[in-house]
Design an enzyme around this catalytic site. Structure first.
Site, PDB file in Angstrom:
ATOM      1  CB  THR A 121      -0.892   0.006   1.264  1.00 16.44           C
ATOM      2  OG1 THR A 121      -1.528   1.278   1.413  1.00 16.44           O
ATOM      3  CG2 THR A 121      -0.076  -0.254   2.515  1.00 16.44           C
ATOM      4  CE1 TYR A 146      -3.664  -1.854   5.732  1.00 21.35           C
ATOM      5  CE2 TYR A 146      -3.144   0.350   4.941  1.00 21.35           C
ATOM      6  CZ  TYR A 146      -3.458  -0.970   4.691  1.00 21.35           C
ATOM      7  OH  TYR A 146      -3.568  -1.409   3.391  1.00 21.35           O
TER       8      TYR A 146
END
Length: 304
Positions: A121, A146
């Site tokens: 990501t 995250y």
């Protein structure tokens, strides 16, 4: 070629299995649910062999992958609830899934000499500046729990394997699950005005297009780090909302606000999610289509 796909109950895993089957490859899907729980759309993924797997269980991961003995593992499973990851009671769970679970899969892939694709990501970067991030840029100080967990997953894969593709994506949307476009369309049905941030810049990723690229990749040995979002230039979330409403034929006004003005999020979001994708072309891969084209196809396919 036999391919083991994790996270098939999510947006990307669903499309990867369908693309593998479309090309005639043997696939096995897995997720944490006892049975496949994605959309029952009659596609190949609903008819593909399915194995329940908790990727945080090291022994189970090793056993399942050893028994299946795939040529490739495409690892799509992840904790993706960015704000919930910031809660103290969830931090260990996030690390167990995104970091340790990925490590266990990489170790099991190595044991059977399989290639591995790890989906990462833009959140692994610190989100500063305006220069597009290059695939081989070093990642320092992700802004969220995250982001750090996904970076730790990257480091596990690159530290264990030689035959790996680490593919960073952003702003994901697909048929099988929740996403920004679907949310905007649903909100627009009951509101004539929506507030959307205008100072987070990047590009979206349609999982249908990404799945095609990932299967292209695993047909090669062009390993390494890649960025893979749709083409068409860098935009804001507000731009994406406006285009979605235009395509859907909805008369909804998008009020552009700053991240600070919007508030409401526990996890810090990267302001700069620009990712340079030129390495794809250099490696001989076909880039993903223009994001506007992708949004149009998605809204039509999803009947939003």
């Amino acid at each position: 070629m036999k391919v083991f796909v994790t996270g098939v109950c999510g947006q990307l895993g669903h499309d990867v299995v369908n693309e593998l089957n479309r090309r005639g490859y043997q696939s096995v899907g897995s997720d944490i649910q006892a049975v496949y729980s994605g959309i029952a759309d009659g596609s190949a993924v609903t008819k593909t062999p399915y194995v329940q797997l908790d990727i945080t269980d090291k022994d189970a991961v090793g056993k399942v992958i050893a028994e299946i003995h795939p040529d490739v593992v495409v690892h799509c499973a992840a904790w993706t609830a960015v704000d919930a990851a910031e809660d103290e009671e969830n931090k260990a769970k996030v690390d167990a899934i995104n970091h340790l679970g990925t490590q266990y899969i990489a170790e099991a892939a190595k044991a059977v000499d399989a290639k591995m694709v790890y989906i990462s990501t833009d959140y692994v970067f610190d989100g500063q500046g305006e220069r597009p991030w290059m695939p081989d840029d070093k990642c320092y100080a992700p802004l969220s729990v995250y982001g750090q967990s996904k970076l730790d997953g990257e480091l596990a894969v690159s530290g264990i394997l030689e035959k790996y593709f680490i593919v960073r994506i952003a702003w994901v949307f697909g048929m099988n699950g929740k996403n920004f476009i679907k949310t905007m369309i649903n909100v627009g049905k009951t509101h004539d005005t929506v507030r959307v941030v205008n100072d987070q810049i990047g590009t979206p990723t349609y999982t249908l297009d990404l799945a095609r690229l990932l299967v292209d990749m695993i047909e090669t040995d062009k390993y390494g780090y890649y960025h893979a979002t749709n083409d068409g230039g860098y935009i804001s979330w507000a731009d994406l909302a406006e285009e979605s409403y235009r395509i859907a034929g909805m008369d909804v006004k998008v009020v552009r606000v700053t991240t600070e003005e919007y508030g409401l999020t526990k996890a810090a979001r990267p302001a700069n999610s620009r990712m340079d994708k030129s390495k794809l072309v250099e490696a001989g891969f076909t880039p993903l289509p223009d994001w506007k084209d992708a949004v149009q196809r998605y809204i039509k396919e999803a009947q939003l």
